[in-house]
Design a protein around this motif. Structure first.
Motif, PDB file in Angstrom:
ATOM      1  N   PRO A   5      33.696  30.153  41.139  1.00  0.00           N
ATOM      2  CA  PRO A   5      33.152  30.416  42.484  1.00  0.00           C
ATOM      3  C   PRO A   5      33.758  29.567  43.596  1.00  0.00           C
ATOM      4  N   GLN A   6      34.311  28.408  43.270  1.00  0.00           N
ATOM      5  CA  GLN A   6      34.883  27.544  44.300  1.00  0.00           C
ATOM      6  C   GLN A   6      36.339  27.879  44.608  1.00  0.00           C
ATOM      7  N   ALA A   7      36.964  28.701  43.760  1.00  0.00           N
ATOM      8  CA  ALA A   7      38.393  29.010  43.919  1.00  0.00           C
ATOM      9  C   ALA A   7      38.596  30.243  44.786  1.00  0.00           C
ATOM     10  N   LYS A   8      39.735  30.278  45.467  1.00  0.00           N
ATOM     11  CA  LYS A   8      40.140  31.456  46.227  1.00  0.00           C
ATOM     12  C   LYS A   8      41.226  32.184  45.432  1.00  0.00           C
ATOM     13  N   ILE A   9      41.181  33.497  45.416  1.00  0.00           N
ATOM     14  CA  ILE A   9      42.250  34.291  44.807  1.00  0.00           C
ATOM     15  C   ILE A   9      43.314  34.456  45.883  1.00  0.00           C
ATOM     16  N   VAL A  10      44.510  33.917  45.618  1.00  0.00           N
ATOM     17  CA  VAL A  10      45.566  33.960  46.628  1.00  0.00           C
ATOM     18  C   VAL A  10      46.670  34.961  46.288  1.00  0.00           C
ATOM     19  N   ASP A  11      46.693  35.463  45.064  1.00  0.00           N
ATOM     20  CA  ASP A  11      47.666  36.496  44.705  1.00  0.00           C
ATOM     21  C   ASP A  11      47.148  37.256  43.498  1.00  0.00           C
ATOM     22  N   TYR A  12      47.712  38.449  43.289  1.00  0.00           N
ATOM     23  CA  TYR A  12      47.197  39.389  42.287  1.00  0.00           C
ATOM     24  C   TYR A  12      48.362  40.197  41.743  1.00  0.00           C
ATOM     25  N   LEU A  13      48.410  40.364  40.429  1.00  0.00           N
ATOM     26  CA  LEU A  13      49.456  41.166  39.803  1.00  0.00           C
ATOM     27  C   LEU A  13      48.866  41.945  38.636  1.00  0.00           C
ATOM     28  N   HIS A  14      49.153  43.240  38.578  1.00  0.00           N
ATOM     29  CA  HIS A  14      48.764  44.035  37.416  1.00  0.00           C
ATOM     30  C   HIS A  14      49.869  43.854  36.384  1.00  0.00           C
ATOM     31  N   VAL A  15      49.541  43.250  35.260  1.00  0.00           N
ATOM     32  CA  VAL A  15      50.525  43.001  34.207  1.00  0.00           C
ATOM     33  C   VAL A  15      50.773  44.278  33.419  1.00  0.00           C
ATOM     34  N   GLY A  16      49.701  44.976  33.062  1.00  0.00           N
ATOM     35  CA  GLY A  16      49.866  46.240  32.352  1.00  0.00           C
ATOM     36  C   GLY A  16      48.688  46.578  31.470  1.00  0.00           C
ATOM     37  N   ARG A  17      48.812  47.756  30.858  1.00  0.00           N
ATOM     38  CA  ARG A  17      47.791  48.248  29.925  1.00  0.00           C
ATOM     39  C   ARG A  17      48.440  48.371  28.557  1.00  0.00           C
ATOM     40  N   LYS A  18      47.650  48.030  27.539  1.00  0.00           N
ATOM     41  CA  LYS A  18      48.128  48.245  26.172  1.00  0.00           C
ATOM     42  C   LYS A  18      47.005  48.828  25.331  1.00  0.00           C
ATOM     43  N   THR A  19      47.397  49.578  24.328  1.00  0.00           N
ATOM     44  CA  THR A  19      46.441  50.144  23.388  1.00  0.00           C
ATOM     45  C   THR A  19      46.170  49.099  22.318  1.00  0.00           C
ATOM     46  N   PRO A  49      43.090  52.632  18.057  1.00  0.00           N
ATOM     47  CA  PRO A  49      43.108  54.042  18.461  1.00  0.00           C
ATOM     48  C   PRO A  49      42.039  54.401  19.500  1.00  0.00           C
ATOM     49  N   THR A  50      40.998  53.586  19.625  1.00  0.00           N
ATOM     50  CA  THR A  50      39.918  53.919  20.559  1.00  0.00           C
ATOM     51  C   THR A  50      39.742  52.912  21.696  1.00  0.00           C
ATOM     52  N   THR A  51      40.502  51.811  21.696  1.00  0.00           N
ATOM     53  CA  THR A  51      40.335  50.801  22.742  1.00  0.00           C
ATOM     54  C   THR A  51      41.655  50.476  23.423  1.00  0.00           C
ATOM     55  N   SER A  52      41.535  50.077  24.684  1.00  0.00           N
ATOM     56  CA  SER A  52      42.683  49.666  25.483  1.00  0.00           C
ATOM     57  C   SER A  52      42.363  48.340  26.158  1.00  0.00           C
ATOM     58  N   GLU A  53      43.408  47.717  26.714  1.00  0.00           N
ATOM     59  CA  GLU A  53      43.224  46.458  27.434  1.00  0.00           C
ATOM     60  C   GLU A  53      44.100  46.459  28.677  1.00  0.00           C
ATOM     61  N   GLU A  54      43.481  46.186  29.822  1.00  0.00           N
ATOM     62  CA  GLU A  54      44.204  45.988  31.076  1.00  0.00           C
ATOM     63  C   GLU A  54      44.310  44.480  31.282  1.00  0.00           C
ATOM     64  N   THR A  55      45.479  44.030  31.723  1.00  0.00           N
ATOM     65  CA  THR A  55      45.691  42.609  31.966  1.00  0.00           C
ATOM     66  C   THR A  55      46.159  42.410  33.403  1.00  0.00           C
ATOM     67  N   PHE A  56      45.579  41.400  34.046  1.00  0.00           N
ATOM     68  CA  PHE A  56      45.917  41.041  35.418  1.00  0.00           C
ATOM     69  C   PHE A  56      46.222  39.552  35.466  1.00  0.00           C
ATOM     70  N   LYS A  57      47.137  39.183  36.343  1.00  0.00           N
ATOM     71  CA  LYS A  57      47.450  37.771  36.561  1.00  0.00           C
ATOM     72  C   LYS A  57      47.049  37.439  37.990  1.00  0.00           C
ATOM     73  N   LEU A  58      46.103  36.513  38.127  1.00  0.00           N
ATOM     74  CA  LEU A  58      45.617  36.097  39.431  1.00  0.00           C
ATOM     75  C   LEU A  58      46.066  34.671  39.697  1.00  0.00           C
ATOM     76  N   LEU A  59      46.463  34.406  40.909  1.00  0.00           N
ATOM     77  CA  LEU A  59      46.805  33.048  41.316  1.00  0.00           C
ATOM     78  C   LEU A  59      45.605  32.503  42.074  1.00  0.00           C
ATOM     79  N   LEU A  60      45.069  31.382  41.585  1.00  0.00           N
ATOM     80  CA  LEU A  60      43.860  30.786  42.163  1.00  0.00           C
ATOM     81  C   LEU A  60      44.189  29.461  42.832  1.00  0.00           C
ATOM     82  N   GLN A  61      43.393  29.126  43.855  1.00  0.00           N
ATOM     83  CA  GLN A  61      43.531  27.842  44.520  1.00  0.00           C
ATOM     84  C   GLN A  61      42.155  27.272  44.791  1.00  0.00           C
ATOM     85  N   GLU A  62      42.003  26.021  44.419  1.00  0.00           N
ATOM     86  CA  GLU A  62      40.773  25.276  44.701  1.00  0.00           C
ATOM     87  C   GLU A  62      41.198  23.905  45.194  1.00  0.00           C
ATOM     88  N   GLY A  63      41.062  23.678  46.496  1.00  0.00           N
ATOM     89  CA  GLY A  63      41.558  22.437  47.079  1.00  0.00           C
ATOM     90  C   GLY A  63      43.072  22.370  46.918  1.00  0.00           C
TER      91      GLY A  63
END
Length: 105
Positions: free
Chosen positions: A46-60, A63-77
């Protein structure tokens, strides 16, 4: 005469801009997962700011589940770090199974 021509031209441009709109850009399929990744990150850090965002990708995962991955750049002080957010979900229903955070560089 020139002022009148400019005035008519300006009015024509204004009326065209009011009636002509560009088609809305389609939202990428990962957008809803990106919003979820940012919401969960703000709750977990809660104290951090999101300063950048990247969609890394989706992988299976299975057979019934997937995963989305994101890379966020955070800054706190003065501290700046990267955070991978993994969202695992049922592919067909899109029901969230798990959200994992992984601090990285």
């Amino acid at each position: 005469m020139r002022a009148k021509a400019i005035s008519i031209f300006s009015a024509l441009l204004l009326s065209l801009s009011l009636t002509w709109t560009m088609p809305a850009a389609a939202e990428p399929p990962y957008a809803k997962w990106g919003r979820l990744a940012m919401q969960q990150t703000m709750q977990t850090y809660p104290q951090a700011k999101i300063v950048d965002y990247l969609h890394v990708g989706r992988k299976t995962k299975t057979p019934t589940t997937s995963e989305e991955t994101f890379k966020l750049l955070l800054q706190e002080g003065n501290r700046v770090w990267a955070l991978l957010v993994h969202i695992e979900f049922e592919t067909k229903t899109e029901k969230v199974i798990a959200i994992r955070f992984e601090e990285t560089r």
